[in-house]
Design a protein around this motif. Structure first.
Motif, mmCIF file in Angstrom:
data_model
loop_
_atom_site.group_PDB
_atom_site.id
_atom_site.type_symbol
_atom_site.label_atom_id
_atom_site.label_comp_id
_atom_site.label_asym_id
_atom_site.label_seq_id
_atom_site.Cartn_x
_atom_site.Cartn_y
_atom_site.Cartn_z
ATOM 1 N N ILE B 140 -9.403 -1.864 -7.570
ATOM 2 C CA ILE B 140 -10.008 -0.823 -6.201
ATOM 3 C C ILE B 140 -8.555 0.157 -5.970
ATOM 4 O O ILE B 140 -7.887 -0.169 -5.771
ATOM 5 N N HIS B 141 -9.259 1.831 -5.874
ATOM 6 C CA HIS B 141 -8.197 2.256 -5.455
ATOM 7 C C HIS B 141 -7.563 2.187 -4.529
ATOM 8 O O HIS B 141 -5.865 2.667 -4.225
ATOM 9 N N TYR B 142 -8.630 2.377 -3.415
ATOM 10 C CA TYR B 142 -7.878 2.656 -2.053
ATOM 11 C C TYR B 142 -8.933 0.841 -1.715
ATOM 12 O O TYR B 142 -9.614 0.535 -1.686
ATOM 13 N N PHE B 143 -7.290 0.605 -0.416
ATOM 14 C CA PHE B 143 -8.422 0.078 0.356
ATOM 15 C C PHE B 143 -7.079 0.200 1.817
ATOM 16 O O PHE B 143 -6.341 -0.879 1.549
ATOM 17 N N LYS B 144 -7.745 0.599 2.782
ATOM 18 C CA LYS B 144 -7.089 0.032 4.029
ATOM 19 C C LYS B 144 -8.121 -0.988 4.736
ATOM 20 O O LYS B 144 -8.945 -0.982 5.243
ATOM 21 N N VAL B 145 -7.414 -2.011 4.991
ATOM 22 C CA VAL B 145 -7.435 -2.803 6.024
ATOM 23 C C VAL B 145 -8.106 -3.496 6.934
ATOM 24 O O VAL B 145 -8.811 -3.900 7.235
ATOM 25 N N VAL B 146 -7.085 -2.489 7.960
ATOM 26 C CA VAL B 146 -7.730 -2.226 9.097
ATOM 27 C C VAL B 146 -8.650 -1.393 10.170
ATOM 28 O O VAL B 146 -7.929 -0.185 9.877
ATOM 29 N N PRO B 147 -9.589 -1.865 9.996
ATOM 30 C CA PRO B 147 -10.797 -0.931 10.552
ATOM 31 C C PRO B 147 -10.359 -0.228 11.539
ATOM 32 O O PRO B 147 -10.589 1.500 11.500
ATOM 33 N N THR B 148 -10.197 -0.576 12.464
ATOM 34 C CA THR B 148 -9.271 0.135 13.212
ATOM 35 C C THR B 148 -8.082 1.262 13.938
ATOM 36 O O THR B 148 -7.934 2.478 14.272
ATOM 37 N N THR B 149 -8.201 1.958 12.178
ATOM 38 C CA THR B 149 -7.428 2.994 12.010
ATOM 39 C C THR B 149 -8.260 3.606 11.212
ATOM 40 O O THR B 149 -7.463 5.070 11.581
ATOM 41 N N ASP B 150 -9.388 3.362 11.276
ATOM 42 C CA ASP B 150 -10.567 4.330 10.807
ATOM 43 C C ASP B 150 -10.819 5.286 12.001
ATOM 44 O O ASP B 150 -11.535 4.150 12.904
ATOM 45 N N PRO B 151 -10.949 6.082 12.194
ATOM 46 C CA PRO B 151 -11.667 6.722 13.111
ATOM 47 C C PRO B 151 -12.794 6.598 13.378
ATOM 48 O O PRO B 151 -13.659 6.636 14.681
ATOM 49 N N ASN B 152 -13.544 6.593 12.261
ATOM 50 C CA ASN B 152 -15.458 5.578 12.504
ATOM 51 C C ASN B 152 -15.650 5.341 12.940
ATOM 52 O O ASN B 152 -16.517 4.487 13.660
ATOM 53 N N VAL B 153 -14.927 3.611 12.630
ATOM 54 C CA VAL B 153 -14.782 2.408 13.266
ATOM 55 C C VAL B 153 -14.700 2.758 15.096
ATOM 56 O O VAL B 153 -16.122 2.716 16.071
ATOM 57 N N THR B 154 -13.692 3.444 14.924
ATOM 58 C CA THR B 154 -13.650 3.606 17.078
ATOM 59 C C THR B 154 -15.232 4.206 17.258
ATOM 60 O O THR B 154 -15.255 4.275 18.883
ATOM 61 N N PHE B 155 -14.946 5.585 17.010
ATOM 62 C CA PHE B 155 -15.909 6.750 17.929
ATOM 63 C C PHE B 155 -17.308 5.959 17.449
ATOM 64 O O PHE B 155 -17.926 6.345 18.187
ATOM 65 N N GLY B 156 -17.729 5.024 16.155
ATOM 66 C CA GLY B 156 -18.987 4.304 16.235
ATOM 67 C C GLY B 156 -19.050 3.327 17.699
ATOM 68 O O GLY B 156 -19.867 3.244 17.330
ATOM 69 N N MET B 157 -18.035 2.759 17.535
ATOM 70 C CA MET B 157 -18.075 1.444 18.800
ATOM 71 C C MET B 157 -18.391 2.340 20.397
ATOM 72 O O MET B 157 -19.265 1.946 21.412
ATOM 73 N N SER B 158 -17.396 3.192 20.289
ATOM 74 C CA SER B 158 -17.485 4.171 21.838
ATOM 75 C C SER B 158 -18.913 5.079 21.821
ATOM 76 O O SER B 158 -18.720 5.530 22.410
ATOM 77 N N ILE B 159 -19.590 5.576 20.844
ATOM 78 C CA ILE B 159 -20.835 6.277 20.672
ATOM 79 C C ILE B 159 -21.784 5.305 21.122
ATOM 80 O O ILE B 159 -22.395 5.118 22.457
ATOM 81 N N VAL B 160 -21.335 4.036 21.002
ATOM 82 C CA VAL B 160 -22.589 2.818 21.396
ATOM 83 C C VAL B 160 -22.497 2.784 22.504
ATOM 84 O O VAL B 160 -23.781 2.758 23.886
#
Lengths: 156, 287
Positions: B140-160
């Motif tokens: 697997i070429h990439y693996f970013k293990v901290v989801p909260t460093t992905d703005p999709n994750v933080t925005f996903g929660m804040s949008i809810v």
């Protein structure tokens, strides 16, 4: 760092987790917490009540003990008094009885004495008569008496 | 470091790239192999690493907590129940102190946010190269293990959260009341356009700041870990300089790691508390 559908996936996941938590996690645990709180409160209250009751009981027990002691002392005192009274009474009775016996005995003695005197009197009378008879029997002279009897007959 | 040839820039870029799955340039579905490819996928792509880690951690949270909840007794609690109750009471207290209305969803929401975000942030404390290298070993070429460093994750929660703010604002105050709150203050009615702009920005700023604060903190923390990790990578030979760099990498990552424990907890707490406060404001009739 691109904004993509992960956003939507994350939002859906978030919603599901919150729903699950609200449905299956939060209510049972808070219910258990509330129940435990109630249990502890009840336990504390009942222990407080128990302590009060114990205090009351101790107080009552000491009152009863005190009363019992008082009663026992009273009884002993009464008994002592009674004992003394009985002894006094017995002494008095004995004295009275003694007096009575003495009086009875004196009377009897007097009776006896008077009876003896009576007997003696009787016997003295008999003796006197007997003595007189004896004397008379010796003094009587048939000749002299015959003269006298003859003169009596002449007078007739 | 995956290979000798990789440069510092590539190393950093590599660590900041999510494992993205979507429609490739040639029309087939698959993983992006370069950041450019990931970018070309547009919106309809999925950061598989963020998604999976978030899912696993969230699943872990609900699994552990619901298992405790199923066996929860009012008697003497077991160790795990004690731990869960401790967290729960902590959340309950902070919700009680900042949320004045009555809404049964808020406390579980706060609990989920706090524990989930904390767990996702906690991934930051894993040694920075372990997971990506393991992933690389599996092809697997990439693996970013901290989801909260992905703005999709933080925005996903804040949008809810934002959706809930809007929903409860309208539910509690009515559409008119909500509009009045946006339009008729802080200045008198005459200055309605100005008020609308001001309050509108205020409203939009809530989810944006919520998401960006968490993302920014975690991203910056991750970045510092990456930079510290680069120090040992300058190893060339058993020279004094290399040894010093290597030693300072160990010390610095230890120090930053310890400090980061504070940050990850604090960020999870801030996200939770602000969410509760925003929802409280949504529930309240404006004065």
């Amino acid at each position: 760092m691109n904004i993509n559908a992960t956003l939507i996936a994350q939002a859906i996941m978030f919603g599901l987790f919150v729903w699950f938590c609200m449905r299956f996690v939060w209510p049972p645990i808070t219910a258990a917490l509330a129940a435990r709180q109630k249990q502890i409160a009840d336990g504390l209250a009942s222990s407080e009540r128990g302590r009060n009751e114990l205090e009351l009981a101790t107080k009552r027990a000491s009152t009863i003990l005190h009363e019992a002691k008082q009663q026992a002392a009273d009884l002993v005192a009464q008994a002592e008094k009674r004992g003394v009274a009985i002894i006094e009474e017995a002494k008095e009775q004995a004295r009275v009885e003694g007096d009575r016996i003495i009086v009875g005995a004196k009377a009897e003695i007097e009776q006896e004495v008077s009876r003896a005197k009576e007997q003696l009197r009787d016997q003295v009378a008999h003796l006197a008569v007997a003595g007189a008879e004896q004397i008379l029997r010796r003094e009587v002279d048939a000749k002299a008496h015959a003269d006298m009897l003859a003169s009596l007959k002449g007078g007739l | 470091m995956s290979s000798e040839a990789i440069s510092s820039t590539e190393y950093i870029k590599h660590h900041l790239q999510n494992l993205t799955w979507g429609r490739l340039h040639d029309g087939t579905l698959g993983f992006a192999h370069t950041p450019e490819e990931a970018k070309e996928m547009g919106f309809w792509a999925l950061n598989v690493d963020s998604f999976l880690v978030a899912l696993v951690l969230g699943g872990l949270f609900v699994f552990l907590f619901s298992r405790v909840a199923a066996k929860a007794t009012a008697g003497v609690p077991s160790g795990m129940q004690n731990f869960v109750e401790w967290i729960l009471e902590f959340i309950d207290n902070s919700v009680r102190s900042s949320f004045t209305a009555r809404n049964p969803i808020v406390a579980p929401l706060a609990l989920t946010l706090f524990v989930w975000i904390f767990l996702m942030n906690l991934m930051d404390l894993l040694p920075i190269d372990f997971i990506p290298m393991a992933a690389q070993a599996m092809g697997i070429h990439y693996f970013k293990v901290v989801p909260t460093t992905d703005p999709n994750v933080t925005f996903g929660m804040s949008i809810v959260v934002f959706a809930m703010i809007l929903y409860y604002s309208i539910k509690m105050k009515g559409a008119g009341g909500f509009f009045a709150e946006l339009a008729f203050q802080p200045l008198p009615k005459a200055a309605m356009p100005f008020n609308l702009v001001l309050e509108g920005v205020n409203l939009i700023a809530k989810p944006v700041s919520l998401a960006l604060r968490l993302f920014g903190n975690m991203y910056a923390g991750e970045m510092i870990f990456i930079l510290i990790a680069l120090m040992g990578a300058t190893w060339v030979s058993a020279s004094v300089g290399s040894t010093v760099m290597f030693g300072s990498q160990i010390l610095l990552s230890l120090g930053w790691g310890i400090f980061h424990i504070l940050i990850i907890t604090l960020q999870a707490f801030i996200f939770m508390t602000l969410t509760v406060v925003y929802l409280d404001m949504a529930h309240q009739e404006h004065h």
